[in-house]
Design a protein around this motif. Structure first.
Motif, PDB file in Angstrom:
ATOM      1  N   ARG A  43       0.837  -1.216   0.000  1.00 52.02           N
ATOM      2  CA  ARG A  43       0.000   0.000   0.000  1.00 52.02           C
ATOM      3  C   ARG A  43       0.864   1.255   0.000  1.00 52.02           C
ATOM      4  NH1 ARG A  43      -5.314  -0.126   0.595  1.00 52.02           N
ATOM      5  NH2 ARG A  43      -6.365  -2.102   1.088  1.00 52.02           N
ATOM      6  N   ARG A  89      -9.873  -6.360  -2.329  1.00 54.28           N
ATOM      7  CA  ARG A  89      -9.778  -4.920  -2.074  1.00 54.28           C
ATOM      8  C   ARG A  89      -8.331  -4.444  -2.054  1.00 54.28           C
ATOM      9  NH1 ARG A  89     -13.110  -2.241   2.837  1.00 54.28           N
ATOM     10  NH2 ARG A  89     -11.524  -0.894   3.730  1.00 54.28           N
ATOM     11  N   ASN A  92      -7.010  -4.524  -5.649  1.00 52.21           N
ATOM     12  CA  ASN A  92      -7.673  -3.475  -6.429  1.00 52.21           C
ATOM     13  C   ASN A  92      -7.145  -2.097  -6.053  1.00 52.21           C
ATOM     14  OD1 ASN A  92      -9.241  -5.364  -7.729  1.00 52.21           O
ATOM     15  ND2 ASN A  92     -11.035  -5.058  -6.433  1.00 52.21           N
ATOM     16  N   ASP A  93      -6.944  -1.860  -4.752  1.00 52.04           N
ATOM     17  CA  ASP A  93      -6.431  -0.562  -4.307  1.00 52.04           C
ATOM     18  C   ASP A  93      -5.032  -0.294  -4.846  1.00 52.04           C
ATOM     19  OD1 ASP A  93      -8.771  -0.144  -2.930  1.00 52.04           O
ATOM     20  OD2 ASP A  93      -7.910  -0.429  -0.924  1.00 52.04           O
ATOM     21  N   CYS A  94      -4.302  -1.361  -5.158  1.00 51.05           N
ATOM     22  CA  CYS A  94      -2.947  -1.217  -5.713  1.00 51.05           C
ATOM     23  C   CYS A  94      -2.942  -1.321  -7.238  1.00 51.05           C
ATOM     24  CB  CYS A  94      -2.017  -2.274  -5.110  1.00 51.05           C
ATOM     25  SG  CYS A  94      -1.679  -2.030  -3.346  1.00 51.05           S
ATOM     26  N   GLU A 505      -4.168  -1.678   6.260  1.00 48.95           N
ATOM     27  CA  GLU A 505      -4.860  -0.531   5.668  1.00 48.95           C
ATOM     28  C   GLU A 505      -4.911   0.628   6.648  1.00 48.95           C
ATOM     29  OE1 GLU A 505      -9.065   0.403   3.325  1.00 48.95           O
ATOM     30  OE2 GLU A 505      -8.569  -1.643   3.925  1.00 48.95           O
ATOM     31  N   GLU A 509      -2.962   4.159   6.121  1.00 52.92           N
ATOM     32  CA  GLU A 509      -3.780   5.376   6.132  1.00 52.92           C
ATOM     33  C   GLU A 509      -3.241   6.382   7.149  1.00 52.92           C
ATOM     34  OE1 GLU A 509      -7.836   5.814   8.231  1.00 52.92           O
ATOM     35  OE2 GLU A 509      -8.335   5.274   6.171  1.00 52.92           O
TER      36      GLU A 509
END
Length: 518
Positions: A43, A89, A92-94, A505, A509
């Motif tokens: 991430r 997820r 997909n986020d990467c 995550e 964040e």
């Protein structure tokens, strides 16, 4: 990327592809390549940070490693995939697709539950089949089961919304706004009270509550919120990555490498150097200093405080630790076609056995339950061409008590438990097991201390009672060292593979909010 001050080549990097260069983004050193460390690294790299991962072992995965022997392959940690939506997820986020990295197959049925009276319950993820089994076991139970599932569906939706955010401010946990949809669900109440409200049959109660053991938590001491676990088994199924669970950390490593992460294996962190209110370097056992703007520690948090920071976590002696496990890996020359991929065998007195393990910290003479995994039932690549089964057998065990005088000598107790377990397996459904053993390995709670630094030999980190969740759990950034962050089972939100992805995550964040890319 973070780099050692010395010019010696980093161990483990020979013949590896060169990492991508991502400009002048902040540098991050990740200590530990467990699920939390690998997912956070990916991430952060995707967000523009330059990331180096240091791992004490020779492969990624932490507990999710593998053992190869005599042509057999064994997963050494987690044995199933729940909540696959969190894997999708992350990828997909990467900017990637999980399907391009690993092949997940659904296990149907998910598992079978075996009771001492000979009752066998087949746990399907197909609702109609599951209800048929419930009716066979307890005629007329369907309305209660459906009511329970409706209740736990809300716990699942609201519970994951609740834990899926940072909680370093008390209002983030205890305000009405934070609690939101959990109000009125009895989420913080007693799990057994909740299941009894809907289910009258004792064996069905156990089938719909034992899943807290996935978290190293007794179902007889658990909060009701953890009823979301049996719900997700039905709603999302139980999955297996072809090639074994170790394919998941390998997929995360590949993802990170494509995003520019550098991985250094056989690099054991020895200490954190401090400079005022920040960590200035990670020092590895070979004396190298790894400097970076940010340190993300995926080593278990109590160990990180005590051994790397040199300052035990405040009040650690009052914390509750999860239980541990004894593991047997057994490769057999014969096949047992009647086995399912996962089997859960309930002992004669599960409640009393759990009390002995979780409260008295003693190993019961009769295991309250044992768990048998035969990935060879789904994936024949895990056994030699000549055949056989690769059995992963898990028994609950106590973590070591605080009083050294009461601690178990596993060099003595371990072989006793092994012999007793093999006899129990033969009596259960594996006749002739002892004579068919090609290879075997015993893992006791001592392993979790020696290999991963767990202070009490616990297998699941700190426990998950009300006083050790949310804001009350160790936070994912150090109070004094503003560039030291944590991801993993003993920080927010807790243990379990999908929860590690949430932990990553949350950590990523928070890093992006407090120390953004320059």
């Amino acid at each position: 990327m973070a780099a050692p001050v010395t010019t010696a080549p980093a161990a483990g990097l020979r013949d590896r592809p060169a990492p991508l260069v991502r400009g002048d983004g902040r540098t991050v050193t990740v200590v530990g390549a467990g699920f939390g460390g690998l997912a956070t690294a990916a991430r952060l790299a995707h967000a523009g940070y330059r990331v180096t991962v240091l791992e004490r072992h020779g492969i990624p995965g932490g507990r999710a490693g593998r053992w190869l022997s005599e042509g057999f392959t064994f997963d050494t940690g987690p044995s199933l995939v729940m909540m696959p939506e969190y894997w999708h997820r992350l990828f997909n986020d990467c900017g990637r697709r999980l399907e391009d990295y690993v092949t997940l197959v659904q296990c149907e049925p998910g598992y079978k539950v075996f009771f001492p009276d000979g009752t066998v319950f087949t746990k399907s993820s197909v609702l109609s089949r599951f209800l048929e089994e419930c009716e066979r076991l307890s005629p007329g139970s369907t309305p209660g089961v459906m009511g329970y599932l409706a209740h736990t569906a809300k716990l699942y939706d609201e519970g994951l919304r609740f834990i899926g955010r940072n909680m370093h401010d008390v209002s983030s946990m205890l305000s009405l706004r934070a609690l939101g949809g959990l109000v009125g669900t009895s989420a913080l109440g007693d799990l057994q009270k909740l299941v009894r409200k809907y289910i009258g049959h004792e064996q069905l109660q156990q089938i719909l509550s034992f899943q807290t053991l996935y978290l190293g938590l007794s179902p007889y001491e658990s909060m009701a919120i953890y009823a979301l676990l049996p719900y997700t088994e039905l709603a999302h199924g139980i999955h297996y990555p072809m090639g074994g669970m170790h394919q998941l950390p390998l997929a995360l490593e590949r993802l990170g490498r494509e995003l520019g992460v550098e991985y250094v294996y056989d690099a054991s962190a020895r200490s954190f150097e401090k400079d005022g209110d920040r960590i200035s370097a990670v020092v590895t056992a070979d004396g190298r200093r790894w400097t970076s703007d940010i340190v993300l520690c995926n080593a278990d948090l109590p160990y990180a405080y005590e051994s790397l920071l040199g300052e035990p976590y405040p009040g650690i002696e009052k914390k509750r630790f999860s239980c541990s496990v004894v593991l047997l890996y057994i490769g057999t020359s014969r096949e047992y076609p009647e086995l399912t991929h996962h089997s859960f065998v309930v002992g004669d007195n599960m409640k009393e056995g759990c009390r002995q393990i979780f409260e008295d910290h003693v190993m019961p003479d009769d295991a309250p339950a044992f768990y048998v995994v035969a990935t060879s039932r789904t994936d024949r690549s895990q056994v030699p061409a000549s055949g056989g089964e690769n059995l992963f057998v898990l028994l609950l065990a106590p973590s070591q008590p605080a009083d050294p005088a009461r601690r178990i000598d596993w060099s003595v107790k371990g072989p006793e438990v092994e012999a007793r377990t093999i006899a129990a397996l033969e009596q259960w459904r594996l006749p002739g097991l002892r004579d068919s053993i090609v290879t075997k390995r015993l893992v006791t709670p001592d392993h979790f201390t020696m290999a991963f630094g767990n202070l009490r030999g616990e297998a699941f980190g700190l426990g998950h009672d009300f006083r050790q969740i949310g804001w009350f759990r160790p936070h994912n950034r150090h109070d004094r060292y503003a560039n030291l962050f944590f991801a993993g089972q003993s920080t927010h939100p807790g243990c379990g593979v999908p929860i590690q992805l949430i932990s990553a995550e949350c950590a990523a964040e928070r890093i992006a909010a407090e120390l953004p890319v320059r």
